[in-house]
Design a protein around this motif. Structure first.
Motif, short mmCIF file in Angstrom:
data_model
loop_
_atom_site.label_atom_id
_atom_site.label_comp_id
_atom_site.label_asym_id
_atom_site.label_seq_id
_atom_site.Cartn_x
_atom_site.Cartn_y
_atom_site.Cartn_z
N PHE A 237 0.83 -1.09 -0.07
CA PHE A 237 0.14 -0.07 -0.16
C PHE A 237 0.89 1.23 0.06
O PHE A 237 1.91 1.29 0.46
CB PHE A 237 -0.95 -0.16 1.32
N SER A 348 -2.29 -6.01 5.78
CA SER A 348 -1.60 -4.68 5.29
C SER A 348 -2.53 -3.43 6.10
O SER A 348 -1.99 -2.46 6.37
CB SER A 348 -1.59 -4.56 3.85
N HIS A 349 -4.02 -3.40 6.11
CA HIS A 349 -4.62 -2.51 6.59
C HIS A 349 -4.56 -2.28 7.87
O HIS A 349 -4.57 -1.26 8.90
CB HIS A 349 -6.04 -2.64 6.36
N LEU A 373 -3.52 6.90 3.94
CA LEU A 373 -3.63 6.07 2.74
C LEU A 373 -3.69 6.83 1.32
O LEU A 373 -4.39 7.84 1.27
CB LEU A 373 -4.68 5.06 3.14
N PRO A 375 -4.73 5.69 -2.05
CA PRO A 375 -5.31 4.81 -3.00
C PRO A 375 -5.14 5.05 -4.32
O PRO A 375 -5.08 4.33 -5.50
CB PRO A 375 -6.81 4.58 -2.69
N LEU A 384 -4.86 -0.53 -1.54
CA LEU A 384 -3.84 -1.70 -1.73
C LEU A 384 -3.50 -1.65 -3.29
O LEU A 384 -4.32 -1.45 -4.22
CB LEU A 384 -4.37 -3.03 -1.23
#
Length: 543
Positions: A237, A348-349, A373, A375, A384
């Motif tokens: 990510f 991963s989160h 994050l 994206p 991700l």
């Protein structure tokens, strides 16, 4: 399947025929069909099209480029990569990416003066750049062949069946995202998928996981074969850090599970979501000081650009903490593999949430709520990568299997500087590095000498017209650890493209080219003329 064992025949063709009864099918034909649009697939297409061949290449996602793009991993390369460590076409791709940033209007004068600009100043690579810039560079490289009609790229397309007669693959059936099926026919097929998916579809002799010591003679191989013992994979990510802001995600449902997970390294158990393991503790993490893991796979260093151009650095997270080793992707059902991919994404989160809420800070506090994050960097809604970063594939059983005693410095005679394969079709170098496996094996196995890619590792023991163009060449569980990297995969694919061109031109199959020294030398001359180095120069330059 044991090394060299005969594959069952007729199953692939039966499956293929069964589908024909249930689907309205279109068909396309070419000189070469490449299944998989990663680095090896793109390089094979580029080389084949340069000879005037008609090529069809499929890709499961909407981004070609594999490791560099859909998987979100900056290039792991050798220390000679800026000069002699890659093929001419790979170096040209890198130059195209670097030029994108050198032409950026907001790039600082000091950065612009650096002929070896690293846009992210990440220390994993000399060219850490945004996945979408790599994607644009790859598409631009292939564009002349796409516009000429020589290359057709079918995105969001997956192979589902093969038509195999005796030792020849006659056609592949692929499924588009809309459910439509297409039959792809060609005299040659290349498997450039990340998991070697064509090998079982075509009934090709192949192996998965760790071979036994008796099969390979490798000192580090287990006594018994372990097909389920495969390297971990990672859902990468992208994130940035906005100091003073709060971007903490909702606590993931799987957080308690992963927060309590322990990983054993060298006999000592460490919490997975931590920096407690000594090597990782030394590296550390500080997005304010911009050090440690923050800069490891950083793809944008904001200080290289005019103030305000980027609100933050951008970094990619592909660390030991989000390596997923609970289960393999090969040798399980599609449902099980999908479940593992979903669990890896959850891990991963969870890592992001831990960094935002519990990771130790130098000031004695915990958590970095300003981590955000990104994206958009990876082109997904969930933040991700589009695909898992796969480190280990099924591997074709080929005429030559590269073993650790061929490349590992400690196992070679003293003073050995490089490998010596007379049938070399390229070069590469990387340590024999295996990430934590599904059976808990950890760590690397040592340094290798700069090595070569033997043609024998690309020629199947039986099938006449199926070739490997990814991590599925003739290596072992162990040597895959040093042959799996970006420039080597590109070189493998490029060699396959030239090999197919010669096979069609001479009407000799790859095995026939490998068996005849004159044919072999012709291929090697073609590769050298295309800028593929076949041997490392001695003495080796410093960098």
């Amino acid at each position: 399947m044991a090394l060299g064992a005969a594959a069952p025949r007729g199953l692939a063709a039966t499956h293929f025929a069964a589908l024909a009864e249930t689907s309205a099918v279109d068909s396309l034909s070419a000189d070469l069909v490449i299944i998989g649009g990663g680095l090896g697939g793109c390089a094979a297409a580029l080389a084949a099209c340069a000879h005037g061949l008609r090529v069809i290449m499929t890709e499961e996602t909407d981004w070609i480029g594999g490791q560099l793009t859909a998987q979100g991993v900056p290039p792991d390369e050798n220390r000679w990569i800026e000069t002699i460590g890659g093929t001419a076409s790979y170096l040209a791709l890198r130059a195209r990416v670097r030029d994108h940033y050198l032409r950026h209007p907001a790039l600082s004068a000091r950065a612009r003066a650096n002929a070896r600009l690293n846009p992210g100043n990440g220390w994993v690579s000399r060219l850490c750049a945004e996945p979408q810039v790599w994607l644009s560079a790859i598409e631009a490289t292939l564009a002349p062949h796409v516009t000429s009609g020589r290359l057709v790229v079918l995105r969001e397309t997956r192979a589902v069946a093969a038509d195999v007669e005796h030792d020849t693959v006659r056609a592949m059936r692929v499924r588009r995202a809309d459910g439509r099926h297409i039959v792809l026919e060609a005299p040659y097929f290349a498997d450039a998928t990340e998991l070697g998916e064509l090998l079982p579809l075509c009934g090709a002799e192949h192996v998965a996981g760790a071979e036994s010591r008796g099969m390979t003679g490798e000192p580090h191989a287990p006594l018994d074969a372990q097909p389920d013992n495969q390297q971990s994979f990672t859902m990468v990510f992208a994130m940035e850090h906005r100091a003073g802001e709060h971007h903490t995600i909702d606590r993931p449902a799987a957080y308690a599970r992963w927060r309590s997970e322990m990983i054993t390294i060298d006999g000592t158990a460490w919490p997975l979501l931590s920096f407690d393991e000594p090597a990782n503790k030394r590296i550390g993490f500080d997005p304010v000081a911009r050090t440690g893991y923050w800069s490891y796979r950083r793809i944008i260093d904001r200080t290289l650009f005019a103030p305000g151009t980027y609100a933050s650095d951008v970094t990619l997270v592909n660390w030991w903490q989000n390596d997923y080793s609970v289960g393999p992707l090969v040798g399980v059902s599609e449902a099980e593999a999908s479940a593992h991919v979903a669990a890896a994404g959850a891990l991963s989160h969870c890592l992001l949430y831990w960094l935002q809420t519990e990771a130790p800070r130098p000031d004695g506090g915990v958590g970095w709520p300003g981590l955000r994050l990104r994206p958009d960097v990876l082109g997904t809604a969930h933040g991700l990568a589009k695909s898992p970063y796969v480190r280990e594939s099924r591997r074709l059983v080929t005429r030559t299997i590269v073993r650790e005693q061929d490349v590992l410095t400690a196992l070679l005679p003293p003073g050995t500087q490089t490998t010596a394969f007379a049938d070399s079709v390229g070069i590469g170098h990387y340590a024999m590095d295996l990430h934590r496996t599904t059976r808990g094996d950890t760590g690397g196995y040592g340094e290798t000498v700069p090595f070569q890619i033997p043609l024998g590792a690309l020629v199947p023991v039986r099938l006449r017209n199926l070739l490997p163009a990814c991590k599925n060449l003739g290596v072992t569980h162990l040597t895959n650890g040093c042959y799996r990297l970006h420039p080597i995969e590109w070189n493998v694919g490029e060699a396959v493209g030239h090999l197919v061109a010669q096979a069609l031109g001479t009407k000799r199959p790859p095995a026939g080219i490998h068996e005849r020294s004159a044919q072999m030398h012709t291929l090697q001359r073609t590769l050298e003329q295309a800028g593929v180095r076949l041997a490392w120069p001695l003495p080796l330059p410093r960098s």
